[in-house]
Design an enzyme around this catalytic site. Structure first.
Site, PDB file in Angstrom:
ATOM      1  N   CYS A  96       0.828  -1.202   0.000  1.00  0.00           N
ATOM      2  CA  CYS A  96       0.000   0.000   0.000  1.00  0.00           C
ATOM      3  C   CYS A  96       0.869   1.261   0.000  1.00  0.00           C
ATOM      4  CB  CYS A  96      -0.978  -0.034   1.178  1.00  0.00           C
ATOM      5  SG  CYS A  96      -2.346   1.142   1.007  1.00  0.00           S
ATOM      6  N   HIS A 217      -3.610  -5.590   1.094  1.00  0.00           N
ATOM      7  CA  HIS A 217      -2.865  -5.841   2.330  1.00  0.00           C
ATOM      8  C   HIS A 217      -2.807  -7.332   2.670  1.00  0.00           C
ATOM      9  CE1 HIS A 217      -2.327  -1.712   4.013  1.00  0.00           C
ATOM     10  NE2 HIS A 217      -3.352  -1.440   3.207  1.00  0.00           N
ATOM     11  N   GLU A 219      -0.838  -8.727   4.767  1.00  0.00           N
ATOM     12  CA  GLU A 219      -0.562  -8.876   6.202  1.00  0.00           C
ATOM     13  C   GLU A 219      -1.831  -8.807   7.041  1.00  0.00           C
ATOM     14  OE1 GLU A 219      -0.934  -4.449   5.940  1.00  0.00           O
ATOM     15  OE2 GLU A 219      -0.407  -6.106   4.601  1.00  0.00           O
TER      16      GLU A 219
END
EC number: 6.3.5.3
Length: 255
Positions: A96, A217, A219
């Site tokens: 990002c 994302h 994660e």
């Protein structure tokens, strides 16, 4: 190499460092959060790591544009060290805001000495997009991070995720992941492509495949329980994003 260490770069405004650190640790890497000021003071610290992560967030408040201030610091003060890190076999991932910074340094699509070639700018919707997205992985990409992955289901959260560049540059990109609809179809209208990015591109890599960045994302979805409808949809325990991190750690361990 049995032990892998990942540098999680922090700046004022970074807010995904803890999740990124957790994802790499879950994948088997040791991690250390290093503030940009510490790295600027001692760039030689890069040699202690095999992986470098530029996490998501709003670095420096995105006051001069998303990722711009960090990009300037990296390009002007750390460029040579990062080039050496990469040339020695190091892996780099940007997520990002990290993607935005890597693009504005010129590290992606690279090489850095050629300067910035593409940008990530305001979403077509004119608003912050926070939603779950379906992604297809380019099976012909050389990207280390996505080997063995066909599809991904990951969240996005950004206001400036629209990838733009000249047709000549865009067509030559090592495009790695694309936005699709639920059935895997590309060229689908908003909100499947949440930013309106060219050619549905959600992530790219450099020519080596060892520098990778994406707007979604990974994660934030390394465990099934991170999904808001995990029990209802019967999602598996491992989230789609984890494979990206395990691929990186596995590759770094073999170098």
């Amino acid at each position: 190499m049995s032990k892998v260490k990942t540098l999680i770069l922090r700046t004022p405004g970074t807010n995904c460092d803890i999740e990124t650190s957790y994802a790499f640790e879950l994948a088997g890497s040791e991690t250390e959060m290093v503030h940009i000021n510490e790295l600027l003071a001692k760039p030689s610290r890069l040699a202690e790591f095999q992986i470098m992560a530029f996490p998501g967030g709003f670095g420096y408040g995105d006051d001069l544009g998303a990722g711009r201030v960090l990009a300037n610091e990296v390009r002007l003060k750390l460029g040579e060290k990062i080039n050496r890190f990469h040339e020695s076999g190091g892996l780099i991932i940007g997520i990002c805001n990290g993607f935005q910074a890597l693009v504005k340094t010129g590290i992606l699509p690279g090489p850095m000495k050629d300067g910035q070639k593409i940008t990530l700018t305001e979403n077509n919707s004119g608003r912050f997009e926070c939603r779950w997205t379906y992604l297809a992985v380019n099976p012909f990409s050389t990207c280390v991070f996505t080997q063995g992955i066909d599809r991904l289901y990951l969240p996005v959260a950004h206001g400036e995720g629209k990838l733009l560049g000249s047709p000549e540059v865009i067509n030559k990109l090592n495009s790695v992941v694309y936005y699709t609809d639920k059935d895997g179809k590309r060229n689908s209208p908003y909100p499947a492509n949440p930013a309106g990015t060219l050619m549905d591109i959600a992530g790219i890599a450099d020519e080596s495949g060892r520098i990778f960045a994406l707007m979604p994302h990974p994660e934030r979805f390394v465990r099934g329980s991170q999904h808001p409808r995990w029990p209802a949809e019967g999602l598996k325990e491992e989230g789609d994003g984890l494979k990206i991190f395990t691929n990186a750690v596995k590759w770094a361990r073999q170098v």
